[in-house]
Scaffold this motif. Structure first.
Motif, PDB file in Angstrom:
ATOM      1  N   ALA A 144      47.861 -32.567  -5.675  1.00  0.00           N
ATOM      2  CA  ALA A 144      46.582 -32.233  -6.151  1.00  0.00           C
ATOM      3  C   ALA A 144      45.784 -33.702  -4.361  1.00  0.00           C
ATOM      4  N   ASP A 145      45.392 -31.930  -4.006  1.00  0.00           N
ATOM      5  CA  ASP A 145      45.056 -32.155  -2.724  1.00  0.00           C
ATOM      6  C   ASP A 145      43.553 -33.395  -2.464  1.00  0.00           C
ATOM      7  N   TYR A 146      42.911 -33.871  -3.491  1.00  0.00           N
ATOM      8  CA  TYR A 146      42.081 -35.459  -3.113  1.00  0.00           C
ATOM      9  C   TYR A 146      43.547 -36.671  -2.483  1.00  0.00           C
ATOM     10  N   VAL A 147      44.674 -35.966  -2.928  1.00  0.00           N
ATOM     11  CA  VAL A 147      45.617 -37.100  -2.398  1.00  0.00           C
ATOM     12  C   VAL A 147      45.526 -37.835  -0.967  1.00  0.00           C
ATOM     13  N   LEU A 148      45.522 -37.735   0.073  1.00  0.00           N
ATOM     14  CA  LEU A 148      46.089 -37.824   1.341  1.00  0.00           C
ATOM     15  C   LEU A 148      46.887 -38.792   1.735  1.00  0.00           C
ATOM     16  N   MET A 149      47.804 -38.325   2.599  1.00  0.00           N
ATOM     17  CA  MET A 149      48.858 -38.533   3.063  1.00  0.00           C
ATOM     18  C   MET A 149      49.000 -39.912   3.914  1.00  0.00           C
ATOM     19  N   GLY A 150      47.891 -39.617   4.599  1.00  0.00           N
ATOM     20  CA  GLY A 150      47.756 -40.712   5.562  1.00  0.00           C
ATOM     21  C   GLY A 150      46.609 -41.939   4.972  1.00  0.00           C
ATOM     22  N   TYR A 151      45.830 -41.601   3.828  1.00  0.00           N
ATOM     23  CA  TYR A 151      45.607 -43.315   3.267  1.00  0.00           C
ATOM     24  C   TYR A 151      46.840 -43.775   2.194  1.00  0.00           C
ATOM     25  N   GLY A 152      47.106 -44.693   2.722  1.00  0.00           N
ATOM     26  CA  GLY A 152      47.517 -45.568   1.414  1.00  0.00           C
ATOM     27  C   GLY A 152      49.155 -45.573   1.316  1.00  0.00           C
ATOM     28  N   THR A 153      50.061 -44.855   0.582  1.00  0.00           N
ATOM     29  CA  THR A 153      51.030 -44.394   0.630  1.00  0.00           C
ATOM     30  C   THR A 153      50.898 -42.598   0.582  1.00  0.00           C
ATOM     31  N   GLY A 154      49.853 -41.816   0.366  1.00  0.00           N
ATOM     32  CA  GLY A 154      50.631 -40.569  -0.796  1.00  0.00           C
ATOM     33  C   GLY A 154      50.408 -40.577  -1.921  1.00  0.00           C
ATOM     34  N   ALA A 155      50.561 -41.532  -2.399  1.00  0.00           N
ATOM     35  CA  ALA A 155      50.712 -41.796  -3.526  1.00  0.00           C
ATOM     36  C   ALA A 155      49.682 -42.165  -4.592  1.00  0.00           C
ATOM     37  N   ILE A 156      49.474 -42.305  -5.947  1.00  0.00           N
ATOM     38  CA  ILE A 156      48.536 -43.193  -6.906  1.00  0.00           C
ATOM     39  C   ILE A 156      49.154 -42.248  -8.049  1.00  0.00           C
ATOM     40  N   MET A 157      48.483 -43.404  -8.847  1.00  0.00           N
ATOM     41  CA  MET A 157      48.625 -43.781 -10.100  1.00  0.00           C
ATOM     42  C   MET A 157      47.541 -42.968 -10.556  1.00  0.00           C
ATOM     43  N   SER A 158      47.154 -42.145 -11.578  1.00  0.00           N
ATOM     44  CA  SER A 158      45.757 -41.905 -12.106  1.00  0.00           C
ATOM     45  C   SER A 158      45.559 -42.823 -13.403  1.00  0.00           C
ATOM     46  N   VAL A 159      44.629 -42.697 -13.622  1.00  0.00           N
ATOM     47  CA  VAL A 159      43.919 -43.855 -14.273  1.00  0.00           C
ATOM     48  C   VAL A 159      42.951 -43.501 -14.914  1.00  0.00           C
ATOM     49  N   PRO A 160      42.404 -41.642 -15.310  1.00  0.00           N
ATOM     50  CA  PRO A 160      40.961 -41.457 -15.838  1.00  0.00           C
ATOM     51  C   PRO A 160      40.207 -42.491 -16.824  1.00  0.00           C
ATOM     52  N   GLY A 161      41.450 -43.208 -17.480  1.00  0.00           N
ATOM     53  CA  GLY A 161      40.102 -44.153 -18.377  1.00  0.00           C
ATOM     54  C   GLY A 161      38.916 -45.114 -17.156  1.00  0.00           C
ATOM     55  N   HIS A 162      39.158 -44.960 -16.029  1.00  0.00           N
ATOM     56  CA  HIS A 162      38.261 -46.112 -15.948  1.00  0.00           C
ATOM     57  C   HIS A 162      38.232 -46.095 -13.890  1.00  0.00           C
ATOM     58  N   ASP A 163      38.276 -44.497 -13.802  1.00  0.00           N
ATOM     59  CA  ASP A 163      38.136 -43.633 -12.236  1.00  0.00           C
ATOM     60  C   ASP A 163      37.383 -42.628 -12.813  1.00  0.00           C
ATOM     61  N   GLN A 164      36.469 -41.346 -12.216  1.00  0.00           N
ATOM     62  CA  GLN A 164      35.810 -41.048 -12.412  1.00  0.00           C
ATOM     63  C   GLN A 164      36.274 -39.185 -12.270  1.00  0.00           C
ATOM     64  N   ARG A 165      36.778 -39.890 -10.717  1.00  0.00           N
ATOM     65  CA  ARG A 165      37.571 -38.652  -9.989  1.00  0.00           C
ATOM     66  C   ARG A 165      38.803 -38.036 -10.592  1.00  0.00           C
ATOM     67  N   ASP A 166      39.571 -39.376 -11.439  1.00  0.00           N
ATOM     68  CA  ASP A 166      40.997 -39.627 -11.850  1.00  0.00           C
ATOM     69  C   ASP A 166      40.235 -39.109 -13.353  1.00  0.00           C
TER      70      ASP A 166
END
Length: 806
Positions: A323-345
């Motif tokens: 997904a393009d909302y994840v940016l390679m320049g921020y963090g590791t360029g990968a996230i765990m998605s926790v939809p119960g506790h992050d509105q974007r997820d």
């Protein structure tokens, strides 16, 4: 004679220049004040009235401060290198050196016609070799300390413009200049390690007087986040997926992982059946800027790779998406998605049918994600813990298992400091045949930009400077070994990142700025400019100042004490002024028709300096009429310019009016509330217009109040009042506290609940006297005469209430 700005304004501009009245640094016994405009890049279209709004505001402050006893530094120069100037030259078929110098001449003439009190001895352009020598010197110092380096970086590449663009120069996947398509691609670039100063850039925001909106934008761009890195196994692959999360406490609720489109794992792990879909998505994402990808549409698009990760907390397989909302320049360029506790997820999961698991109590997951605190549930060894304690517990578990660690990360990336264009500062390094980089010795600065007839973009990803073969071929300094000069040039933002120091000491050829002069003048006390520079320019110039402070060049580590962003002057059609809309108002035309003082007063009277305002020809006429009324306070222009003032003594009420006006104009000017200051001066003129004769003791101080706003007419009146010296350094009037004490008050008179009259009475009036005055007032009499008085109440200095019947 009538008020004639076409005769008055050039006269006083000549006097000011011939006498050098705006020179800074010649009154060292006075306290200093440094007021600076964000200097313009000299585009071919010239200045419009949106530019003059900010320059007028800074000039009013400069003039006001001089009259208040300050030694004022108020310089002007030209941000002349960069893409806009070069692109304009290409479009016009001329060399950028020629077009830029021609445009500077035009800009300078426009500014001089406005009567701005710049110390023109300090003028320079960033394309002057004597000036960009010091930009190159700063680069060498950064290189010397490991803060400048080369690296393959993911950049915004514009094939049409033939150069890398900053995120701020890309809008909706297209170049701000020209609207050309921009793609993301890896390229070897010169970089500056601004991230090394991230925490100091954040901390410094608490010590400066910036608008809160600007500080918020700076903090957001820096994007400091505390969290954890963690490794997720990838089912069927030997590689692991490294994610960064600010909420390690929610790992038990991770139901997918999401990769940035540029992540190197995307190609390697995508299942065969998904490759075409993923490739198309990655290609589309490459055309978006990072700013767009982090905008309001973030989390509303994505594709599955067909691969699965293993959640280390639960041991369950979870899908991996792109997904393009994840940016390679921020963090590791990968996230765990926790939809119960992050509105974007949450929105991402709802759109694509992914599981939503509650791991923190407190919310209603049928409606939205719960991002607050609570008690851990469905979280194994974390169950029952307060969520704030679970963060540390999960980090400790990750570290004990050898699959993660606590980290601090930043959204801000290092500054890409290279452009594949001609018109910019040459980077002062050479590369030998083995690929080793060697700095040009300081004694050989500046590295002069070579003359090129063909300076158009190459289209190959290389700078046009590769065509200057004789210039490119050189030797390693101090040897005869062959080398080649760097052909990328610096970005336009380079020349504006320390220019405030050069304005202090622009002719110095030995050092960027004499330390004693830097200590006297820095920091800039007031910095005025457009909000479009709220992020990039401010971050870069603050970074360079902190670096120059560290190496003993700058006496301060924050360059600007106070920042003000002027609002935009819109066209009369309420659109942004532009050639496309055909609504641009040229200040040269306004000066020719109404005079510079009318334009100055009108733009300051339009509203608060920070607000956007539409241009109004009628409003300009109003300011013209105001200045004509000012002129007629002093002179009978219909009868041989006969003076309308004398040495008669003002009344006490007139003196109170004068001193109330002095206090208001002085305070409002100091607060940059220019519109209310003009309103108070207008009230003064209106009050004095019917007075005959007019005491000189009232008019002379008023002339001084007007001077910062309308300096030409004020100087002319001042001279005609019999003063031989210009008023520029005359002390600003001081309000007499004794005459600011009110002795009368306006009291409304209500009859049966409605205000029917108003009385101006002494503060110490007794009830019997105010009763007599109230019933004698004509309007009150018409509502009370012949009727029975039921009640009369006087609240001292506040209200008279009358109730009648019949």
């Amino acid at each position: 004679m009538p008020y004639d700005p076409r005769a008055i304004e050039p006269k006083w501009q000549r006097v000011w220049e011939e006498r050098g009245l705006f020179r800074a640094g010649e009154r060292t016994e006075r306290p200093k004040y440094y007021v600076l405009d964000m200097f313009p890049y000299p585009s071919g279209s010239g200045l419009h009235v949106g530019h003059t709004e900010g320059y007028t505001a800074s000039d009013i402050i400069a003039r006001h401060k001089r009259m208040k006893g300050f030694d004022v530094l108020h310089p002007m120069g030209w941000d002349a290198f960069g893409l806009p100037a070069e692109q304009y030259a290409i479009e016009c078929g001329v060399h950028p050196e020629v077009s830029t110098r021609r445009n500077i001449e035009n800009f300078r003439g426009q500014l001089r016609a406005m009567g701005y009190s710049y110390d023109w001895r300090r003028e320079f352009a960033t394309c002057d070799p004597d000036q960009y020598r010091w930009t190159q010197w700063i680069f060498l110092k950064l290189l010397e300390r490991g803060l400048a380096y080369q690296e393959e970086a993911l950049v915004n590449w514009c094939p049409e413009l033939g150069t890398v663009l900053a995120n701020d120069e890309v809008i909706d996947g297209r170049s701000e200049r020209g609207g050309h398509e921009v793609v993301r691609r890896p390229m070897k670039q010169w970089m500056l390690r601004i991230t090394a100063y991230a925490d100091r850039l954040l901390e410094g925001l608490d010590r400066v007087d910036f608008p809160e909106s600007i500080r918020a934008m700076q903090r957001d761009r820096i994007g400091r986040s505390e969290g954890a890195d963690a490794a997720f196994e990838i089912a069927g692959h030997a590689e692991r997926l490294e994610i960064f999360t600010t909420r390690p406490d929610t790992m038990f609720g991770a139901t997918s992982c999401v990769l940035a489109p540029e992540h190197p794992l995307v190609e390697r792990i995508t299942a065969a059946r998904e490759r075409d879909t993923v490739a198309a998505y990655v290609e589309a994402a490459a055309k978006k800027s990072e700013i767009d990808r982090a905008g309001p549409e973030a989390g509303k698009s994505g594709v599955s790779t067909g691969a699965f990760a293993v959640n280390p907390a639960t041991g369950k397989r979870i899908p991996i998406w792109v997904a393009d909302y994840v940016l390679m320049g921020y963090g590791t360029g990968a996230i765990m998605s926790v939809p119960g506790h992050d509105q974007r997820d949450y929105e991402f999961a709802r759109k694509f049918g992914l599981p939503i698991v509650e791991v923190i109590t407190g919310g209603d997951l049928s409606q939205n994600a719960w991002e607050g605190e609570g008690t851990m549930v469905n979280s194994g060894f974390l169950d029952g813990k307060p969520s704030r304690d679970a963060i540390r517990a999960m980090i400790e578990w990750l570290e004990a298992e050898g699959i993660g660690r606590g980290v601090v990360r930043y959204r801000m990336r290092d500054w890409i400091f290279a452009r594949q264009r001609y018109w910019g500062e040459p980077v002062p390094v050479v590369t030998d045949e083995a690929g080793a980089v060697h700095p040009v010795p300081e004694r050989d600065l500046p590295v002069i930009l070579p003359a090129l007839d063909d300076f158009a973009p190459t289209g190959s990803g290389k700078s046009p400077l590769e065509r200057a073969e004789g210039w490119v071929r050189t030797v390693v300094p101090g040897t005869k070994r062959p080398a080649r000069r760097e052909i990328d040039t610096m970005p336009g933002s380079a020349g504006s990142s320390a220019y405030f120091l050069r304005f202090i000491d622009p002719a110095n050829g030995e050092t960027i700025c004499d330390p004693a002069l830097a200590a006297r003048w820095m920091p800039v006390d007031l910095y005025i400019g457009g909000a479009e520079h709220a992020v990039g320019h401010l971050l870069y110039s603050r970074f360079w100042t902190k670096f120059l402070f560290d190496i003993g060049v700058s006496p301060v580590d924050e360059p600007y004490r106070k920042l003000v962003n002027q609002g935009m002057i819109l066209g009369e059609d309420n659109n942004k002024m532009s050639k496309r809309h055909g609504n641009v108002v040229n200040p040269t035309d306004v000066v020719a028709s109404h005079g510079a003082d009318s334009l100055r007063v009108y733009e300051m009277a339009m509203g608060p300096i920070e607000s956007d305002k539409p241009w109004s020809t009628g409003g300009l006429q109003g300011s013209w009429r105001f200045l004509n009324r000012v002129w007629r306070l002093f002179f009978d222009d219909e009868n041989g310019d006969r003076p309308l003032f004398d040495d008669s003594a003002p009344t006490e009420e007139q003196l109170r009016l004068l001193h109330r006006t002095i206090r208001a104009v002085d305070e409002d000017t100091g607060k940059l509330s220019f519109n209310t200051a003009i309103a108070r001066m207008t009230e003064f003129v209106n009050e004095l217009t019917p007075v005959r004769p007019r005491p000189r003791a009232l008019l002379e101080p008023f002339t001084l109040l007007l001077a910062p706003y309308a300096p030409h007419i004020a100087e002319e009146i001042w001279q005609r009042l019999g003063h031989a010296e210009p008023l520029l350094w005359h002390p600003f009037p001081v309000a007499d506290p004794a005459r600011l004490v009110e002795t009368t008050v306006e009291v409304p008179v209500q009859v049966n609940g409605k205000v029917r009259g108003r009385l101006v009475v002494p503060l110490d009036i007794d009830e019997a006297r105010i009763r007599e005055l109230a019933f004698a007032e004509d309007k009150v009499k018409s509502y009370t005469e012949g009727k029975r008085l039921v009640k009369f109440i006087y609240v001292p200095a506040r209200m008279v209430t009358i109730v009648v019947a019949g």
